[in-house]
Design a protein around this motif. Structure first.
Motif, PDB file in Angstrom:
ATOM      1  N   GLU A  88       0.829  -1.212   0.000  1.00 27.40           N
ATOM      2  CA  GLU A  88       0.000   0.000   0.000  1.00 27.40           C
ATOM      3  C   GLU A  88       0.858   1.255   0.000  1.00 27.40           C
ATOM      4  OE1 GLU A  88      -2.600  -0.277   3.303  1.00 27.40           O
ATOM      5  OE2 GLU A  88      -3.854  -1.868   2.432  1.00 27.40           O
ATOM      6  N   THR A 107       1.459   9.159  -5.666  1.00 27.76           N
ATOM      7  CA  THR A 107       1.959  10.517  -5.406  1.00 27.76           C
ATOM      8  C   THR A 107       2.949  10.953  -6.483  1.00 27.76           C
ATOM      9  OG1 THR A 107       1.695  10.183  -3.022  1.00 27.76           O
ATOM     10  CG2 THR A 107       3.133  11.982  -3.726  1.00 27.76           C
ATOM     11  N   ASP A 151       0.855   3.982  -2.791  1.00 30.60           N
ATOM     12  CA  ASP A 151       0.617   5.389  -2.455  1.00 30.60           C
ATOM     13  C   ASP A 151       1.744   6.280  -2.966  1.00 30.60           C
ATOM     14  OD1 ASP A 151      -1.741   4.722  -1.220  1.00 30.60           O
ATOM     15  OD2 ASP A 151      -0.874   4.656   0.806  1.00 30.60           O
TER      16      ASP A 151
END
Length: 210
Positions: free
Chosen positions: A72, A80, A76
């Motif tokens: 995760e 980003t 993420d």
């Protein structure tokens, strides 16, 4: 000599203890939920259990939820990074457009500057564009021609004035001469009339005597 060896050994032990403490402190700073991805990977590797098989090959047993958390975090981070890349692309496009607009504005400014320089260095005469030197030459030529014509007309005027004065003087002389001839003619006419009257009177006297 033994004291020196003992001091050296003691110093070495303190150094190793300091290094071990620093390493422990670094390990304590590692976390699965904070820090960089590199630190998180180090946490998983260092906190996992290790074992070796009969051939001496080293293995690590990693908890599944660690891998899930790590996945995760990686996703993420990738999301980003993707957002940053998109934002960077938008910024680059905006800057590219701005640069293009600036180039267009610069080209227009340069054209205006060239036109201004051309208008500054050229003059218009009867709708014809020409350089300042040519314009100046033509204007001075016109001034020269007009000045020559002025001098010519002044010369002609002086000559005409002289001729007029001479004509007036001649006319005055002719008028004086004519007046003299008229007076002479009047006097002659009066004299002839007197002679004629005397002759008439004589004839009357002669007739009267007869």
């Amino acid at each position: 000599m033994n004291f020196t060896k003992a001091l050296t050994l003691l110093t070495l032990l303190f150094s190793l203890a300091a290094i071990s403490q620093t390493t422990d402190n670094d390990d304590d700073k590692l976390s699965l939920n904070s820090g960089t991805l590199d630190n998180q990977f180090d946490y998983v590797i260092k906190k996992s259990n290790g074992w070796n098989d009969e051939r001496g090959q080293s293995y690590r047993v990693i908890k599944t939820y660690w891998l899930t958390e790590l996945k995760e975090h990686v996703l993420d981070s990738l999301a980003t990074i993707k957002k940053d890349i998109i934002a960077t692309e938008i910024t680059v496009k905006a800057q590219t457009q701005e640069i293009a607009d600036l180039k267009t504005s610069l080209a227009n400014t340069q054209n205006t500057l060239d036109k201004t320089k051309s208008e500054k260095n050229n003059m218009s005469l009867l709708g014809i564009q020409m350089s300042k030197s040519s314009y100046s030459g033509i204007m001075w030529s016109i001034i020269g021609v007009l000045l020559a014509l002025l001098i010519f007309f002044i010369y002609q005027f002086k000559n005409s004035n002289a001729v007029t004065k001479e004509a007036k003087r001649t006319l005055a002389d002719v008028e004086d001469e004519f007046e003299e001839h008229r007076k002479t003619a009047v006097e002659r006419e009066q004299k002839v009339r007197r002679q004629l009257q005397d002759e008439i009177n004589k004839q009357k006297v002669i007739k009267a005597k007869k």
